[in-house]
Enzyme design. Structure first.
Site, PDB file in Angstrom:
ATOM      1  N   GLY A   1       0.837  -1.262   0.040  1.00 55.57           N
ATOM      2  CA  GLY A   1      -0.142   0.220   0.082  1.00 55.57           C
ATOM      3  C   GLY A   1       0.840   1.290   0.059  1.00 55.57           C
TER       4      GLY A   1
ATOM      5  N   PRO B   1       4.889  -4.695  -1.099  1.00 52.18           N
ATOM      6  CG  PRO B   1       6.924  -3.813  -1.450  1.00 52.18           C
ATOM      7  CD  PRO B   1       6.216  -4.842  -0.708  1.00 52.18           C
TER       8      PRO B   1
ATOM      9  CB  CYS C   1     -17.816   3.515 -28.153  1.00 49.42           C
ATOM     10  SG  CYS C   1     -17.096   3.362 -29.797  1.00 49.42           S
ATOM     11  CD  GLU C   2     -17.903   2.721 -21.624  1.00 51.85           C
ATOM     12  OE1 GLU C   2     -17.968   3.399 -20.554  1.00 51.85           O
ATOM     13  OE2 GLU C   2     -17.905   1.214 -21.725  1.00 51.85           O
TER      14      GLU C   2
END
Ligand code: LLP
Length: 420
Positions: free
Chosen positions: A239, A282, A350-351
């Site tokens: 994280g 990590p 196509c968005e």
């Protein structure tokens, strides 16, 4: 600038670890993932030194979900990394890259029986996410070692989708249930134990790790007292964040591990937990900044309000901006010194959400120019899809002026594979 990227501007052209981005794009096509092997190795050495300086027994497990390319897995194995895997596919890749089963910790949630059978057959270490997962495991066999993922109640991350602890998170065993889970494993004949947490992704501060570690070790202390279990290792999860925006700071690794480990040492002593190994997992930290996504400008157009730069990568290639609203810095790889203007950078899907940047200052580019989307090494290719029936891109490793293809571009034919 706090950014750590392995690039140079040579006369307006981007070079990544000595390799011309333009040459690489011409040779291998676009969209193209480029990774700096030197930088991945450097990041590993930095984190492993900072951690091991603070404690006699540490291990770094690379969270393979960030990028499972075999060349990256191999480079990290050579550096001494072990593996955090979350699926049979990641285990398979890690074994193929030369890791031994005992160097792989499997942490899965909602694990099916067929998957479990594969994992047991492979002989990897198991970190269970629920009591029922332990039950299914024990029905098959009693492993020598079991670790339990505990939900330490404190979660943190760059977006709600990547916060993996706390009441709202699906992960881990809740504290009061942990004693029962370890007791059951011990009764069944398990001999060695670990305890693990993962609070979330993209954290630049040690504060939440301290709070979560406190809770984790409290739980471990109760388990130790009530069941007599001793812990071989305490796994703090991954994280650790990296800067994505110019001006964002880097984590000071010595300060981070100095504070975290000295706190943990105190808690271990206070709770009579002995001197277990400390593990860290990590993913992003090792590979994010080493990766660049090269994409060709296909279209430049305007409406009365906006100017749009269309590129050949989309959220099929890099989903983080669309999925989490993540910022990725963009460089004009073939026009770095041009005067800037404000544009939107969009992909071919196509968005309307297929957008890498809104109102971004970028050097003026024309059709045919090359852009580089930075910090694409983590959760870039590994989250890519074939949406809109677009083949997966190629991946190239660069180092010391050389470029080599490490995954070929998919073809249109590959899209039909497995269908009849
Ligand atoms: N260990 C466990 C058990 C994990 O679930 C994760 C990430 C890690 C380690 C490594 O986390 P890192 O050091 O890379 O932050 N797709 C998201 C990130 C999801 C991370 C999920 N788990 C993104 O693109 O930001």
């Amino acid at each position: 600038m706090a950014l750590n990227w392995p690039y140079e501007n040579r006369g307006g052209y981007l070079y990544v670890d000595g390799v011309s981005a333009l040459d690489a794009a011409r040779r291998f096509g676009t969209p193209l993932y480029l990774y700096s092997e030197n930088m991945i190795r450097r990041q590993y050495r930095r984190i492993s030194e900072a951690f091991s300086k603070q404690y006699p027994k540490t291990r770094i497990l690379y969270a393979a979900k960030a990028n499972t390319n075999l060349s990256i897995l191999r480079a990290l194995r050579e550096e001494g990394a072990e593996i955090d895997a979350v699926s049979p596919g990641e285990v398979h890749a890690a074994l193929h890259a030369g890791y031994r089963p005992g160097q792989i910790l499997f942490t899965g949630t909602s694990v099916g029986l067929d998957e479990l059978l594969y994992l047991l057959d492979a002989g990897v270490r198991m970190n269970v996410d629920s009591e029922s997962q332990l039950d299914s495991l024990l029905e098959q066999e009693v492993p020598e070692m079991v670790s339990v993922r505990v939900n330490p109640e404190v979660g943190a991350g760059h977006h709600e989708h990547v916060i993996t602890a706390g009441y709202e998170a699906k992960f881990g065993v809740w504290d009061e249930d942990a004693i029962g889970v370890y007791a059951k494993a011990k009764r069944a004949g398990v001999k060695r134990f670990g305890v693990q947490m993962h609070i979330g992704s993209g954290n630049l501060d040690v504060g939440n790790y301290l709070l979560a570690a406190k809770r984790l070790l409290e739980v471990a202390g109760h388990v130790r007292r009530e069941t007599g279990v001793e812990f071989d290792f305490v796994d703090l999860g991954g994280g650790l964040g990296v800067p994505y925006k110019p001006g964002e700071r880097q984590v000071d690794l010595d300060a981070f591990f100095g504070e975290l480990v000295s706190f943990i040492k105190g808690e271990l002593e206070r709770r009579d937990l002995g001197e277990p190994e400390l593990w860290f997992e990590p993913g992003r930290f090792l590979v994010a900044e080493a990766g660049v996504l090269l994409t060709r400008v296909t279209t430049v157009k305007r409406n009365p309000k906006r100017k749009f730069v269309g590129v050949d990568a989309g959220f099929n290639t890099l989903v983080r901006p669309a999925m989490y609203g993540s910022y990725h810095h963009i460089l004009a790889a073939s026009a770095m010194d041009e005067p800037e203007e404000v544009v939107d950078v969009y992909g071919p899907l196509c968005e309307s959400g297929d957008l890498f940047a809104r109102d971004r200052r970028l050097p003026q580019v024309s059709e045919g120019a090359l852009l580089a989307i930075m910090n694409a090494g983590a959760y870039g290719f590994s989250m890519a899809s074939r949406y809109n029936s677009r083949p997966l891109p190629a991946e190239v490793m660069v180092g010391d002026g050389e470029a080599r293809l490490i995954r070929g571009r998919e073809t249109l034919g590959d899209l039909l594979g497995g269908q009849c």
